[in-house]
Design a protein around this motif. Sequence first.
Motif, PDB file in Angstrom:
ATOM      1  N   VAL A  34       0.853  -1.195   0.000  1.00  0.00           N
ATOM      2  CA  VAL A  34       0.000   0.000   0.000  1.00  0.00           C
ATOM      3  C   VAL A  34       0.886   1.242   0.000  1.00  0.00           C
ATOM      4  N   ARG A  35       0.880   1.936  -1.110  1.00  0.00           N
ATOM      5  CA  ARG A  35       1.640   3.181  -1.211  1.00  0.00           C
ATOM      6  C   ARG A  35       0.703   4.350  -0.909  1.00  0.00           C
ATOM      7  N   PHE A  36       1.033   5.126   0.095  1.00  0.00           N
ATOM      8  CA  PHE A  36       0.219   6.290   0.435  1.00  0.00           C
ATOM      9  C   PHE A  36       0.512   7.416  -0.563  1.00  0.00           C
ATOM     10  N   GLU A  37      -0.549   7.857  -1.235  1.00  0.00           N
ATOM     11  CA  GLU A  37      -0.453   8.892  -2.261  1.00  0.00           C
ATOM     12  C   GLU A  37      -0.913  10.231  -1.688  1.00  0.00           C
ATOM     13  N   PRO A  38      -0.575  11.340  -2.369  1.00  0.00           N
ATOM     14  CA  PRO A  38      -1.059  12.643  -1.906  1.00  0.00           C
ATOM     15  C   PRO A  38      -2.584  12.682  -1.860  1.00  0.00           C
ATOM     16  N   ALA A  39      -3.127  13.348  -0.868  1.00  0.00           N
ATOM     17  CA  ALA A  39      -4.577  13.524  -0.786  1.00  0.00           C
ATOM     18  C   ALA A  39      -5.052  14.302  -2.004  1.00  0.00           C
ATOM     19  N   ASP A  40      -6.170  13.874  -2.589  1.00  0.00           N
ATOM     20  CA  ASP A  40      -6.695  14.592  -3.746  1.00  0.00           C
ATOM     21  C   ASP A  40      -7.770  15.587  -3.301  1.00  0.00           C
ATOM     22  N   ALA A  41      -8.357  16.273  -4.277  1.00  0.00           N
ATOM     23  CA  ALA A  41      -9.347  17.312  -3.954  1.00  0.00           C
ATOM     24  C   ALA A  41     -10.565  16.729  -3.231  1.00  0.00           C
ATOM     25  N   GLU A  42     -10.948  15.514  -3.597  1.00  0.00           N
ATOM     26  CA  GLU A  42     -12.088  14.872  -2.951  1.00  0.00           C
ATOM     27  C   GLU A  42     -11.777  14.552  -1.484  1.00  0.00           C
ATOM     28  N   ASP A  43     -10.555  14.110  -1.216  1.00  0.00           N
ATOM     29  CA  ASP A  43     -10.134  13.871   0.167  1.00  0.00           C
ATOM     30  C   ASP A  43     -10.177  15.166   0.974  1.00  0.00           C
ATOM     31  N   ALA A  44      -9.688  16.257   0.373  1.00  0.00           N
ATOM     32  CA  ALA A  44      -9.676  17.548   1.075  1.00  0.00           C
ATOM     33  C   ALA A  44     -11.096  17.989   1.413  1.00  0.00           C
ATOM     34  N   GLN A  45     -12.010  17.782   0.490  1.00  0.00           N
ATOM     35  CA  GLN A  45     -13.417  18.142   0.729  1.00  0.00           C
ATOM     36  C   GLN A  45     -13.998  17.309   1.863  1.00  0.00           C
ATOM     37  N   LEU A  46     -13.692  16.022   1.875  1.00  0.00           N
ATOM     38  CA  LEU A  46     -14.177  15.142   2.938  1.00  0.00           C
ATOM     39  C   LEU A  46     -13.642  15.586   4.300  1.00  0.00           C
ATOM     40  N   LEU A  47     -12.357  15.886   4.362  1.00  0.00           N
ATOM     41  CA  LEU A  47     -11.755  16.328   5.622  1.00  0.00           C
ATOM     42  C   LEU A  47     -12.388  17.628   6.106  1.00  0.00           C
ATOM     43  N   ALA A  48     -12.595  18.557   5.181  1.00  0.00           N
ATOM     44  CA  ALA A  48     -13.189  19.848   5.553  1.00  0.00           C
ATOM     45  C   ALA A  48     -14.613  19.684   6.066  1.00  0.00           C
ATOM     46  N   SER A  49     -15.385  18.855   5.393  1.00  0.00           N
ATOM     47  CA  SER A  49     -16.796  18.714   5.763  1.00  0.00           C
ATOM     48  C   SER A  49     -16.991  17.951   7.069  1.00  0.00           C
ATOM     49  N   GLN A  50     -16.048  17.041   7.392  1.00  0.00           N
ATOM     50  CA  GLN A  50     -16.226  16.183   8.563  1.00  0.00           C
ATOM     51  C   GLN A  50     -15.442  16.644   9.795  1.00  0.00           C
ATOM     52  N   LEU A  51     -14.397  17.430   9.592  1.00  0.00           N
ATOM     53  CA  LEU A  51     -13.577  17.853  10.732  1.00  0.00           C
ATOM     54  C   LEU A  51     -13.890  19.264  11.208  1.00  0.00           C
ATOM     55  N   CYS A  52     -14.218  20.152  10.275  1.00  0.00           N
ATOM     56  CA  CYS A  52     -14.466  21.545  10.645  1.00  0.00           C
ATOM     57  C   CYS A  52     -15.865  21.719  11.219  1.00  0.00           C
ATOM     58  N   GLU A  53     -15.969  22.581  12.218  1.00  0.00           N
ATOM     59  CA  GLU A  53     -17.270  22.892  12.804  1.00  0.00           C
ATOM     60  C   GLU A  53     -17.816  24.211  12.268  1.00  0.00           C
ATOM     61  N   VAL A  54     -17.197  24.691  11.203  1.00  0.00           N
ATOM     62  CA  VAL A  54     -17.746  25.768  10.385  1.00  0.00           C
ATOM     63  C   VAL A  54     -17.727  25.260   8.943  1.00  0.00           C
ATOM     64  N   THR A  55     -18.495  25.878   8.077  1.00  0.00           N
ATOM     65  CA  THR A  55     -18.538  25.468   6.678  1.00  0.00           C
ATOM     66  C   THR A  55     -17.429  26.169   5.904  1.00  0.00           C
ATOM     67  N   VAL A  56     -16.578  25.377   5.266  1.00  0.00           N
ATOM     68  CA  VAL A  56     -15.496  25.926   4.446  1.00  0.00           C
ATOM     69  C   VAL A  56     -15.946  25.854   2.990  1.00  0.00           C
ATOM     70  N   LYS A  57     -15.996  26.986   2.342  1.00  0.00           N
ATOM     71  CA  LYS A  57     -16.493  27.067   0.976  1.00  0.00           C
ATOM     72  C   LYS A  57     -15.513  26.395  -0.002  1.00  0.00           C
ATOM     73  N   PRO A  58     -16.060  25.870  -1.115  1.00  0.00           N
ATOM     74  CA  PRO A  58     -15.217  25.143  -2.076  1.00  0.00           C
ATOM     75  C   PRO A  58     -14.010  25.923  -2.582  1.00  0.00           C
ATOM     76  N   ASP A  59     -14.145  27.245  -2.778  1.00  0.00           N
ATOM     77  CA  ASP A  59     -13.000  27.991  -3.299  1.00  0.00           C
ATOM     78  C   ASP A  59     -11.843  28.018  -2.304  1.00  0.00           C
ATOM     79  N   LEU A  60     -12.141  28.057  -1.002  1.00  0.00           N
ATOM     80  CA  LEU A  60     -11.087  28.045   0.009  1.00  0.00           C
ATOM     81  C   LEU A  60     -10.505  26.640   0.172  1.00  0.00           C
TER      82      LEU A  60
END
Length: 233
Positions: free
Chosen positions: A158-184
């Motif tokens: 298992v080679r760990f690859e860089p997080a992609d845009a979809e991963d970043a969106q998942l992290l933002a939506s599930q970890l942040c307690e405020v809404t982070v807009k897609p452009d940010l």
Amino acid sequence: MKSKTLPVKNITRLATATEALMTRAPGAPGMGLVHGHSGFGKTTAIAWMNNKKNGVYVRALATWTPSAMLTAILRELRRSPRGSCSLMTEDIVEELGRTGRPLFIDEADYLVSSMKLTETLRDIHDISLVPVVLVGMDKIEDRLRHRKQLIGRLAQNVRFEPADAEDAQLLASQLCEVTVKPDLISVLHDKSGGSVRNIVVGLARIEQKARALGLGEIDRKQFGTSELFTGAQ
């Protein structure tokens, strides 16, 4: 910020590989290799998987000898080290074979240059029949190639690859307690270099800025020119 492990793509591939090792056919090789650059989330992922599978986790040290490695494993097994390396290996094999718990070795780069260490791990794998997973940096696979008997037992890679845009969106939506807009989120992902560590640090700073401004959601313009992860790698 919430604290939890999320099914980003690297985590999903690790879970699939570990399950394959745990349920492999009798006699099939049961060693795994997890590797990738620093910051891609390997240690966090392995800690989560170790907990999920009731595994045995040890972190290799540059000073390890076979005796030191075996002692570390026995302590994680709540067994007292005794006598020679042969006796300690017998105790480890007995306990792992009885419980079926997988063994995870983090910072395994420290082991590769020592034939005694790698051969001792091979013995543990061969006799106990439990999965043994090595976790290391990006170049560990190349360094393992001269360990023919060990590399031949690697059933999962298992080679760990860089997080992609979809991963970043998942992290933002599930970890942040405020809404982070897609452009940010897009800016954060671009600047992170795909590092999960950088993304999480950046999200914490974004949330902090949003709260300071009294906002329930925040976009690129509102965040402004603040640093996302100064000093994070």
